[in-house]
Design an enzyme around this catalytic site. Structure first.
Site, PDB file in Angstrom:
ATOM      1  N   GLU A   1     -46.358  -9.942  32.847  1.00 19.67           N
ATOM      2  CA  GLU A   1     -46.413  -8.476  32.842  1.00 19.67           C
ATOM      3  C   GLU A   1     -45.861  -7.918  34.144  1.00 19.67           C
ATOM      4  OE1 GLU A   1     -46.569  -6.540  29.949  1.00 19.67           O
ATOM      5  OE2 GLU A   1     -48.392  -7.709  29.648  1.00 19.67           O
ATOM      6  N   TYR A   2     -45.001  -6.916  34.041  1.00 20.58           N
ATOM      7  CA  TYR A   2     -44.314  -6.280  35.177  1.00 20.58           C
ATOM      8  C   TYR A   2     -43.357  -7.264  35.855  1.00 20.58           C
ATOM      9  CZ  TYR A   2     -47.044  -1.938  35.093  1.00 20.58           C
ATOM     10  OH  TYR A   2     -47.594  -0.740  34.751  1.00 20.58           O
ATOM     11  N   ASP A  58     -40.555  -8.306  34.312  1.00 17.74           N
ATOM     12  CA  ASP A  58     -39.192  -8.139  33.800  1.00 17.74           C
ATOM     13  C   ASP A  58     -38.277  -7.422  34.782  1.00 17.74           C
ATOM     14  OD1 ASP A  58     -40.524  -5.722  33.320  1.00 17.74           O
ATOM     15  OD2 ASP A  58     -39.742  -5.481  31.279  1.00 17.74           O
ATOM     16  N   SER A  91     -38.273  12.786  12.137  1.00 22.61           N
ATOM     17  CA  SER A  91     -39.300  11.751  12.067  1.00 22.61           C
ATOM     18  C   SER A  91     -40.359  12.135  11.045  1.00 22.61           C
ATOM     19  CB  SER A  91     -39.971  11.571  13.434  1.00 22.61           C
ATOM     20  OG  SER A  91     -41.112  10.743  13.316  1.00 22.61           O
ATOM     21  N   GLY A  93     -49.254   0.495  24.025  1.00 22.20           N
ATOM     22  CA  GLY A  93     -48.636  -0.582  24.777  1.00 22.20           C
ATOM     23  C   GLY A  93     -47.923  -1.584  23.900  1.00 22.20           C
ATOM     24  N   ASP A 123     -39.063  -5.121  26.369  1.00 21.06           N
ATOM     25  CA  ASP A 123     -39.445  -4.508  25.096  1.00 21.06           C
ATOM     26  C   ASP A 123     -38.268  -4.455  24.136  1.00 21.06           C
ATOM     27  OD1 ASP A 123     -41.802  -4.149  26.429  1.00 21.06           O
ATOM     28  OD2 ASP A 123     -41.633  -1.966  26.589  1.00 21.06           O
ATOM     29  N   TYR A 150     -46.309   3.518  36.978  1.00 19.89           N
ATOM     30  CA  TYR A 150     -45.374   2.415  36.738  1.00 19.89           C
ATOM     31  C   TYR A 150     -44.277   2.433  37.798  1.00 19.89           C
ATOM     32  CZ  TYR A 150     -42.068  -0.524  34.062  1.00 19.89           C
ATOM     33  OH  TYR A 150     -41.199  -1.508  33.660  1.00 19.89           O
TER      34      TYR A 150
END
Length: 384
Positions: free
Chosen positions: A30-31, A33, A64, A125, A173, A225
């Site tokens: 996690e984090y 990338d 949408s 998430g 992602d 972030y």
């Protein structure tokens, strides 16, 4: 979801095709990338689905099924980063992809009509935004004959989110949504985008991976972030490396001794140790010792909670209550400050662990979470 039928109802003619792209859950890493490190996501069965047709007049129409709003009508030539559609609205994600394609020199000037529907939970998430981006990118790639491969589409989708929407996410992602394979986890090297499809058949081992959506919503664009990303970059600068990926795990104590800022020390410790945890999980899966990955997940959560400090009471409660009820391991997943956790359980213990988590949330006065199994699913594809 009858997106083709709704498309025809909206626009008065049939779409040229229907495409889908999944959300993802990250098993470990996690984090890491944006630090050019390692991650290990898997695609979920939950998808964004798009019915799309080309236009010839430069108009981009977006709708949408999940948002109570009229069709957004834009012009391809007028798309600009951080414009009205680049700040928060759902339409920023597909519009940003069209902008990124155009900005990279690909001819999508004719525009398109798009109708989208998604089963990926938002704010959980699980990369609902990446699913919207990737499904748009794949549809435009096919319709306009751009000839781009999946990693390139993922990179352009990431650029849409970074530059057009303004969220400084890494590429995990989008790569997971674009490139995942059914029955596999995706081992991704975020430096060179090398991927390895790792068999992830938990059922064969009598195991389940549960996703617990705390229903606590988060926004990655809220600054937290970006602050952590900046802290990681500062740590790399002080240590004289291009990215924290370049700090080996056995060099971590010496690296930490060079850092005087306590916050940056914590960030560096998390990134370097989480890269190591990805390697541990790979080794365990390769050796068939799948159960032993559980404690690695729990260690990862402690690092996210204590060093990166992106957890919250609900996420911590998932981990503690699940592990107390017999789970093999658990950790929060995604950007943090809410969202989801993953829990590795024996299949026979799934109901017991789920019941324990639900009871713990009720006792704490929290909104009941949503619990569902994560099945390693296929990446983006054309459906019709």
């Amino acid at each position: 979801m009858d997106v083709a039928g709704k498309f025809a109802e909206l626009y008065g003619y049939e779409p040229e095709g229907v495409w889908s792209a999944p959300g993802r859950v990250n098993l470990i890493g996690e984090y890491t990338d944006f630090n050019e490190g390692f991650v290990m996501p898997l695609a979920l069965p939950h998808t964004a689905v798009a019915a799309v047709a080309r236009r010839t007049d430069g108009v981009l129409r977006l709708h949408s099924a999940d948002i109570d709003a009229p069709v957004a009508e834009l012009r391809v030539d007028d798309l600009e980063p951080l414009s009205k559609y680049g700040q928060g609205g759902w339409a920023a994600y597909p519009a940003g992809v069209v902008w990124a394609l155009r900005d990279a020199g690909h001819d999508v000037s004719g525009g398109a009509d798009v109708h989208l529907a998604s089963t990926v939970p938002t704010g959980a998430g699980l990369s609902s935004s990446a699913a919207l981006e990737v499904v748009t990118a794949l549809a435009m790639n096919d319709l306009y004959g751009l000839g781009l491969d999946r990693p390139r589409l993922a990179v352009l989708a990431q650029r849409a989110e970074n530059a057009f929407v303004g969220v400084p996410c890494g590429v995990m992602d989008q790569m997971a949504s674009a490139c995942a394979m059914e029955g596999h986890a995706l081992h991704l090297d975020c430096r060179d985008l090398a991927i390895r499809q790792v068999p992830f058949d938990l059922a064969a081992h009598g195991l389940r991976l549960l996703v617990v959506d705390t229903r606590v919503k988060h926004e990655l664009g809220d600054g937290a972030y970006a602050e952590r990303r900046a802290g990681c970059e500062e740590g790399a600068r002080i240590l004289g490396v291009s990215h924290l990926r370049d700090v080996a795990y056995d060099e971590l104590p010496a690296a930490l001794a060079e850092l005087t800022d306590e916050k940056i020390r914590r960030y560096v410790r998390h990134i370097v140790s989480d890269n190591h945890r990805v390697e541990q999980v790979i080794d365990l899966l390769d050796s068939g010792d799948v159960r032993a990955t559980g404690p690695v997940l729990t260690e990862g959560h402690a690092s996210l909670r204590d060093d990166l400090r992106i957890s919250c009471p609900e996420l911590d409660l998932v981990v503690t209550s699940a592990n107390a009820a017999g789970a093999l391991g658990a950790r929060m997943t995604g950007g943090g400050f809410g969202g989801s956790a993953v829990v590795l359980v024996e299949s026979a213990d799934e109901d017991t662990v789920t019941k324990s988590v639900l009871e713990a949330f009720a006792a704490a006065g929290f909104t009941a979470p949503r619990v569902f199994p994560a099945e390693a699913s296929a990446g983006a594809r054309r459906e019709a």
